[in-house]
Design a protein around this motif. Structure first.
Motif, short mmCIF file in Angstrom:
data_model
loop_
_atom_site.label_atom_id
_atom_site.label_comp_id
_atom_site.label_asym_id
_atom_site.label_seq_id
_atom_site.Cartn_x
_atom_site.Cartn_y
_atom_site.Cartn_z
N LYS A 18 -12.29 29.48 46.10
CA LYS A 18 -11.25 28.82 46.89
C LYS A 18 -10.31 27.94 46.06
CE LYS A 18 -14.10 28.54 51.05
NZ LYS A 18 -14.82 27.61 51.94
N GLN A 19 -10.67 27.67 44.82
CA GLN A 19 -9.88 26.73 44.01
C GLN A 19 -8.73 27.44 43.31
OE1 GLN A 19 -10.78 23.72 44.89
NE2 GLN A 19 -12.44 24.80 45.93
N HIS A 20 -7.61 26.73 43.19
CA HIS A 20 -6.41 27.29 42.56
C HIS A 20 -6.20 26.79 41.14
CE1 HIS A 20 -5.23 28.93 46.41
NE2 HIS A 20 -5.45 27.75 46.96
N ILE A 21 -7.01 25.85 40.72
CA ILE A 21 -6.90 25.28 39.38
C ILE A 21 -8.29 24.91 38.89
CG2 ILE A 21 -6.53 22.93 40.26
CD1 ILE A 21 -4.63 22.44 37.88
N PHE A 22 -8.49 25.03 37.58
CA PHE A 22 -9.71 24.52 36.96
C PHE A 22 -9.33 23.90 35.62
CE2 PHE A 22 -9.43 28.96 35.70
CZ PHE A 22 -9.84 29.00 34.38
N PHE A 23 -10.25 23.15 35.06
CA PHE A 23 -10.01 22.44 33.82
C PHE A 23 -11.08 22.82 32.81
CE2 PHE A 23 -8.26 20.07 37.30
CZ PHE A 23 -7.02 19.65 36.83
N VAL A 24 -10.69 22.93 31.54
CA VAL A 24 -11.60 23.31 30.47
C VAL A 24 -11.61 22.20 29.44
CG1 VAL A 24 -12.06 24.99 28.64
CG2 VAL A 24 -11.15 25.75 30.85
N GLY A 25 -12.82 21.72 29.10
CA GLY A 25 -12.96 20.68 28.10
C GLY A 25 -13.76 21.18 26.91
N SER A 26 -13.30 20.81 25.71
CA SER A 26 -14.01 21.17 24.48
C SER A 26 -13.67 20.13 23.42
CB SER A 26 -13.61 22.57 24.00
OG SER A 26 -12.24 22.61 23.66
N ALA A 27 -14.44 20.13 22.35
CA ALA A 27 -14.20 19.18 21.26
C ALA A 27 -14.80 19.75 19.98
CB ALA A 27 -14.84 17.83 21.58
N PRO A 28 -14.24 19.36 18.83
CA PRO A 28 -14.85 19.76 17.57
C PRO A 28 -16.16 19.00 17.37
CG PRO A 28 -13.03 18.27 17.15
CD PRO A 28 -13.04 18.55 18.63
N LEU A 29 -16.98 19.48 16.47
CA LEU A 29 -18.24 18.79 16.20
C LEU A 29 -18.02 17.43 15.57
CD1 LEU A 29 -20.54 21.69 14.93
CD2 LEU A 29 -20.74 20.40 17.05
N GLU A 32 -14.34 12.83 14.70
CA GLU A 32 -12.99 12.39 14.37
C GLU A 32 -11.92 13.32 14.95
OE1 GLU A 32 -12.78 11.87 10.15
OE2 GLU A 32 -14.59 10.66 10.13
N GLY A 33 -12.30 14.49 15.41
CA GLY A 33 -11.33 15.44 15.94
C GLY A 33 -10.93 15.11 17.36
N HIS A 34 -9.93 15.83 17.85
CA HIS A 34 -9.41 15.60 19.19
C HIS A 34 -10.26 16.30 20.25
CE1 HIS A 34 -5.88 14.67 16.75
NE2 HIS A 34 -5.48 13.95 17.78
N VAL A 35 -10.54 15.59 21.34
CA VAL A 35 -11.15 16.20 22.52
C VAL A 35 -10.01 16.88 23.28
CG1 VAL A 35 -12.33 15.74 24.71
CG2 VAL A 35 -12.95 14.44 22.65
N ASN A 36 -10.23 18.10 23.73
CA ASN A 36 -9.18 18.84 24.42
C ASN A 36 -9.56 19.05 25.88
OD1 ASN A 36 -6.64 20.45 24.23
ND2 ASN A 36 -8.00 22.04 24.97
N LEU A 37 -8.58 18.90 26.75
CA LEU A 37 -8.76 19.16 28.18
C LEU A 37 -7.55 19.96 28.64
CD1 LEU A 37 -10.35 18.69 30.79
CD2 LEU A 37 -9.01 16.62 31.12
N SER A 38 -7.80 21.17 29.14
CA SER A 38 -6.70 22.06 29.52
C SER A 38 -6.81 22.46 30.99
CB SER A 38 -6.74 23.34 28.69
OG SER A 38 -6.49 23.07 27.34
N PRO A 39 -5.70 22.36 31.73
CA PRO A 39 -5.68 22.88 33.10
C PRO A 39 -5.39 24.38 33.06
CG PRO A 39 -3.60 21.83 32.60
CD PRO A 39 -4.46 21.66 31.39
N LYS A 40 -5.98 25.13 33.98
CA LYS A 40 -5.78 26.58 34.05
C LYS A 40 -5.45 26.96 35.49
CE LYS A 40 -7.18 26.92 29.77
NZ LYS A 40 -6.25 27.19 28.69
#
Length: 191
Positions: A18-29, A32-40
């Motif tokens: 039923k959802q029209h959008i979801f979000f994906v989160g990931s990060a490097p090990l 010091e790297g950037h945490v990423n959050l992407s809408p889909k």
């Protein structure tokens, strides 16, 4: 409030559908790297089994999730859905992801489950080890008005070579300099 499950239940699958959008989160090990959050958006998410899901990843200005998943020893990913309409709920899928590129055997097996949209560059497949629901009581109501067609029009206008050129310019490495599988494929000339 919050509940954990070892696999997707039928109620979870119905909620996701039923959802029209979801979000994906990931990060490097590296811390010091950037945490990423992407809408889909769009109809790009598929449940392959009770513990495996996939989404068709469309061309974007970056390729962070792909780089994070392919980093040696990493693979960590979270996919989150939330109700903007109807009863409140947040559903998170925790797992280990991998990138599936066009032209691979796994792509050929999974791709028929999708409508391949212009600009599709890869699939992200997630082996889900935990499903967690929480209340979502503070998530506001939003009305769904439809999908934006801008990305699909842009990708169609670019054409196959134009997309390949764009991927070479923007999708070879993450913002932290981690290589992406798409970048590795482009550098070997197999696209």
């Amino acid at each position: 409030m919050g509940k954990s499950f070892e696999a997707l239940l039928p109620d979870h699958e119905q909620f996701i559908a039923k959802q029209h959008i979801f979000f994906v989160g990931s990060a490097p090990l590296s811390g010091e790297g950037h945490v990423n959050l992407s809408p889909k958006g769009h109809d790009v998410f598929r449940i392959l089994s009770k513990n495996e899901v996939a989404y068709l990843d469309l061309t974007g200005s970056g390729n962070e999730t792909s780089a994070h998943l392919e980093e040696s020893g990493n693979g960590r990913i979270t996919v989150m859905f939330m109700a903007f309409e109807g009863p409140p709920m947040i559903l998170r899928l925790y797992g280990e992801g991998r990138v599936v590129l066009p032209g691979t055997q796994e792509w050929e097996v999974i791709a028929p489950r999708f409508t391949l949209l212009p600009g599709a560059r890869q699939m992200i497949v997630v082996d889900v080890h935990e499903v967690k629901t929480s209340c979502g009581y503070s998530v506001p109501f939003y009305n769904y008005e439809g999908e934006r067609t801008t990305l699909q029009k842009w990708a169609a206008q670019k054409g196959e070579q134009g997309l390949t050129d764009y991927w070479q310019e923007k999708n070879m490495v993450s913002m932290d300099g981690l290589p992406t599988p798409l970048g590795q494929k482009l550098s070997t000339g197999t696209v």
